[in-house]
Design a protein around this motif. Structure first.
Motif: not given
Length: 473
Positions: A20-23, A60-62, A223-224, A259-263
């Motif tokens: 939550p709150g982070k990407v 908050e984005v990385l 997983h991101f 969990a997938p590699f990417v959502n």
């Protein structure tokens, strides 16, 4: 509530970050053997917009965007030029950064280079071999065995039998199946020493697809949240990234609840020229630096974001002139409220709400820009304090996309970069001559000066108190 069109599901989905709150977001970047063209500009501009909106929304984005600094095109160009690989790639990395800076774009938080992640790539290839999803062929290449992964084809929406392998690879060299793709390329005797690395499978270099899997997993985890890139990368590049990454994690039998590699997978549309896809093979591509010799960077960004990021767009000078005219309209509204400043807007502001609703609908920038135009019309009609407040709102909302942050008069008087015409001093001299003619009651001469300036692309606007302002048409 933000919704994103997920290429994997072929539908808009409510965005729910893993934390939550982070990407965490990864975007496929440039292969640096030449200058960047406007197709690259669209990728950079689109995902710059995405990051700006996510951060404006409180996340908050990385943001990671890679650099491919080793592949066949790079090797061939370096040999052709008679220079080391690193000299070639560093030169074009510098050029890419210069183009990005000229466009006014944010730098990614991380910008990994493929050649710095050889160890991680070899580690992932080793896992795939352990899971019996990869094998070394007779020619020394290590290949991914596509048919051993039942889920292959999920991103492209095609079954294994539907995939046209002939469009991607030539059969031969010991491949077990024409669909198989290379993970590690065995070095050829004639290739320079700086194009090869030691490995358990002999000297060689990574295949293109494995680069992004290794770099993204190393920097963002296995997983991101979001993976982006141009529509042309959906297949086979991104399809292969999923296969490699999930194959390394789960082997041949990923479970439904794994969990997938990417959502969320995001892909921006192609740029077309005269209704044909822009490509180097057709010779119809335009370098960013050449376009910026004639058009302001803000105009190019505005042109790109006037269209929805998933839509193809048709490029032409006429389209850029139309984009400039749109910016002129917005800056003209701001110029009427000289002291307007960015405001802190809350959700109760109706303009901010309309803007947010548009952006939260899969980053619908055309609708968000329509809100700016409606707001500009209100600025034009308003008076006094209300005009100042509306202008501040316009500037603030434009600032979310990094528009409308310059001095309005400076923008309006700048014109197109390649535009020939009168200098500011010459224009001021003509305005002074017109004032003198009006004072002498020679209104015919005053009208002629206005008409002559208009024919040369200069618009005069008479203001209260005998003040005349001008702008380029």
């Amino acid at each position: 509530m933000l919704q994103i069109y997920n290429t994997l599901s072929r539908s808009k989905q409510v965005f729910k970050p893993i934390v939550p709150g982070k990407v965490k977001m990864y975007v496929c970047g440039m292969t640096v053997y030449d200058f960047c063209h406007i197709g690259h500009a669209r990728v950079m501009i689109v995902f710059d917009m995405v990051v700006r909106w996510l951060r404006s929304s409180g996340y908050e984005v990385l943001y990671v965007r890679n650099i491919t600094d080793i592949d066949d095109k790079i090797i061939n160009r370096a040999i052709e030029n008679g220079e080391p690989i690193s000299v070639l790639t560093n030169r074009f990395i510098d050029a890419m950064h210069a183009d990005s800076d000229e466009l006014g774009l944010m730098h990614p938080d991380q910008e990994p280079r493929a050649t710095d992640y050889i160890k991680q790539m070899q580690g992932m290839i080793g896992k795939l071999i352990e899971h019996e999803l990869a094998y070394q062929a007779e020619d020394g290449d290590v290949n991914f065995a596509v048919r051993l992964l039942p889920r292959y084809g999920q991103l492209s929406g095609k079954t294994l039998d539907e995939l046209n392998a002939g469009e991607r690879v030539a059969v031969g060299g010991g491949k077990r199946d024409p669909l198989d793709f290379v993970l590690w390329k065995s070095a050829k005797p004639e290739e320079p020493a700086d194009t090869r690395w030691s490995s358990p499978w002999g000297e060689g270099r990574p295949g293109w697809h494995i680069e992004c899997s290794a770099m993204s997993c190393d920097l963002l985890g296995e997983h991101f949240d979001i993976h982006g890139g141009g529509a042309d990368l959906q297949f086979p590049h991104h399809e292969n990234e999923i296969a490699q990454s999930e194959g390394a994690m789960y082997g041949q039998n990923r479970k439904e609840d794994d969990a997938p590699f990417v959502n969320y997978w995001m892909h921006n549309g192609h740029i077309r020229v005269n209704e044909e896809k822009m490509s180097k093979s057709l010779g119809n591509f335009f370098l960013i630096r050449d376009v910026l010799k004639s058009f302001d960077a803000e105009v190019l960004r505005f042109f790109m974001l006037k269209a929805h990021y998933r839509s193809p767009i048709n490029y032409s000078d006429a389209q850029l002139e139309e984009a400039r005219a749109g910016l002129v309209r917005l800056y003209t509204a701001l110029s009427q409220a000289a002291h307007s400043a960015n405001l802190t807007l809350d959700v109760n502001n109706p303009w901010a709400k309309r803007f947010a609703d548009a952006m939260n609908d899969d980053f619908n920038t055309p609708e968000a820009i329509a809100v700016l135009f409606d707001l500009a019309s209100e600025v034009n009609r308003a008076q006094g304090e209300e005009k100042q407040l509306l202008a501040g709102t316009l500037k603030s909302l434009g600032g979310v996309l990094d528009f409308l942050q310059r001095d309005p008069t400076a923008f309006l008087q700048s014109g197109s970069k390649g535009q020939a015409g009168l200098s500011p001093a010459q224009i001021e001299d003509q305005i002074a001559a017109r004032v003198a003619a009006k004072q002498a009651k020679d209104f015919a001469k005053a009208d002629l000066i206005r008409k002559t300036l208009l024919e040369q692309g200069v618009v005069l606007e008479d203001k209260p108190g005998g003040i005349t302002e001008w702008r380029r048409a």
